[in-house]
Write a protein that holds these residues in place. Sequence first.
Motif, PDB file in Angstrom:
ATOM      1  N   VAL A  39      20.208 -16.885  -8.039  1.00 11.04           N
ATOM      2  CA  VAL A  39      19.264 -17.708  -8.958  1.00 11.04           C
ATOM      3  C   VAL A  39      19.991 -19.206  -8.817  1.00 11.04           C
ATOM      4  N   ILE A  40      21.386 -19.027  -8.955  1.00  9.10           N
ATOM      5  CA  ILE A  40      22.272 -20.460  -9.269  1.00  9.10           C
ATOM      6  C   ILE A  40      21.684 -21.326  -7.837  1.00  9.10           C
ATOM      7  N   THR A  43      18.469 -22.418  -7.420  1.00 10.19           N
ATOM      8  CA  THR A  43      17.935 -23.595  -8.616  1.00 10.19           C
ATOM      9  C   THR A  43      18.629 -24.814  -8.139  1.00 10.19           C
ATOM     10  N   ILE A  44      19.676 -24.808  -7.824  1.00 10.18           N
ATOM     11  CA  ILE A  44      20.440 -25.971  -7.522  1.00 10.18           C
ATOM     12  C   ILE A  44      19.935 -26.699  -6.511  1.00 10.18           C
ATOM     13  N   LEU A  47      16.803 -28.371  -7.248  1.00 12.16           N
ATOM     14  CA  LEU A  47      16.753 -29.426  -8.202  1.00 12.16           C
ATOM     15  C   LEU A  47      16.956 -30.768  -6.991  1.00 12.16           C
ATOM     16  N   ALA A  49      16.466 -31.039  -3.898  1.00  7.61           N
ATOM     17  CA  ALA A  49      15.169 -31.266  -3.006  1.00  7.61           C
ATOM     18  C   ALA A  49      14.125 -31.875  -3.740  1.00  7.61           C
ATOM     19  N   TYR A 143      18.519 -36.222 -10.489  1.00  2.00           N
ATOM     20  CA  TYR A 143      18.190 -34.621 -10.214  1.00  2.00           C
ATOM     21  C   TYR A 143      19.495 -34.409  -9.226  1.00  2.00           C
ATOM     22  N   VAL A 146      22.712 -34.316 -10.943  1.00  3.25           N
ATOM     23  CA  VAL A 146      22.887 -33.267 -11.879  1.00  3.25           C
ATOM     24  C   VAL A 146      22.951 -31.870 -10.932  1.00  3.25           C
ATOM     25  N   LEU A 150      26.240 -29.400 -11.699  1.00  2.00           N
ATOM     26  CA  LEU A 150      25.909 -27.920 -11.888  1.00  2.00           C
ATOM     27  C   LEU A 150      26.544 -27.153 -10.953  1.00  2.00           C
ATOM     28  N   MET A 153      30.149 -26.519 -11.952  1.00  2.00           N
ATOM     29  CA  MET A 153      30.291 -25.628 -12.869  1.00  2.00           C
ATOM     30  C   MET A 153      30.253 -24.243 -12.373  1.00  2.00           C
ATOM     31  N   ALA A 154      29.276 -24.142 -11.258  1.00  2.00           N
ATOM     32  CA  ALA A 154      29.289 -22.799 -10.707  1.00  2.00           C
ATOM     33  C   ALA A 154      30.444 -22.453  -9.788  1.00  2.00           C
TER      34      ALA A 154
END
Lengths: 168, 82
Positions: A39-40, A43-44, A47, A49, A143, A146, A150, A153-154
């Motif tokens: 999921v992470i 999503t990253i 974002l 792309a 984008y 960010v 993110l 953080m992961a």
Amino acid sequence: MSAPRNPTFLPPPPLVALASWLIPGAGYWLIGQRVRGLVIGVTILLLFAVGLLIGGIRVVDSPLMESVEQRTERLNEEAIALRNNSSYRPPTLPVRALQKPWFIGQVLAGPVSLVTNYIGVTWGGDRGVPFSHARVNEIGVLYTAVAGMLNLMAIIDAAYRSSNEGGR
Amino acid sequence: MVGTLLAATEEFRPFWQPLPVWDYWYLLLLPLCVGISIVYKSIKCREMKQVPREATVIFSMILLGMLAAAGGLYVLMRLLER
């Protein structure tokens, strides 16, 4: 589903952190939290792309790579500055990096940012791929930066979980 | 409006040129907020099955916060214009 695969044989945190940087979400995958990693990671990368789609691939603009035209312009400017002021020293790489601080965020998304930057400066002739401007450029940069933040953080979370038997 | 958008789309080369959304740039903040909500809650939640609900809640809160900030700034601007 998100429990560690085998708590006694979790990889060391530096390896998990490196895997997370290389492929977003891969650190979680290594410690057995595959759904979280998927999921992470997806999503990253999405974002990142979407940022490239919005602003074009030149939203990733690093001080490490320049197109032929950019390098020529920079060297000309430095030569002029040196002619006018003999004590002038060209900016070092760290100083040039601080002039483009958004790249620090973008590079945290992984090698995909470096590949994107390489394509941006080498494709499209001496000028490279054209830059975008104004609001779409700002949003594209937002984008991609960010996405990188993110991923940081992961990276920290996955490395911490690997040292804590998969828990927080 | 649709004609202009179609004309811009015909010449558009994905990833090479910027997306022709000059007048609707503010809508592009919504997918960003969705992405931030999903990643943040995926990191924060103990169980992944909590993520969809938690991410929806935080996305709504971000959206309401941005709308409130926009409304507040609009009112402030109108007051300063007088």
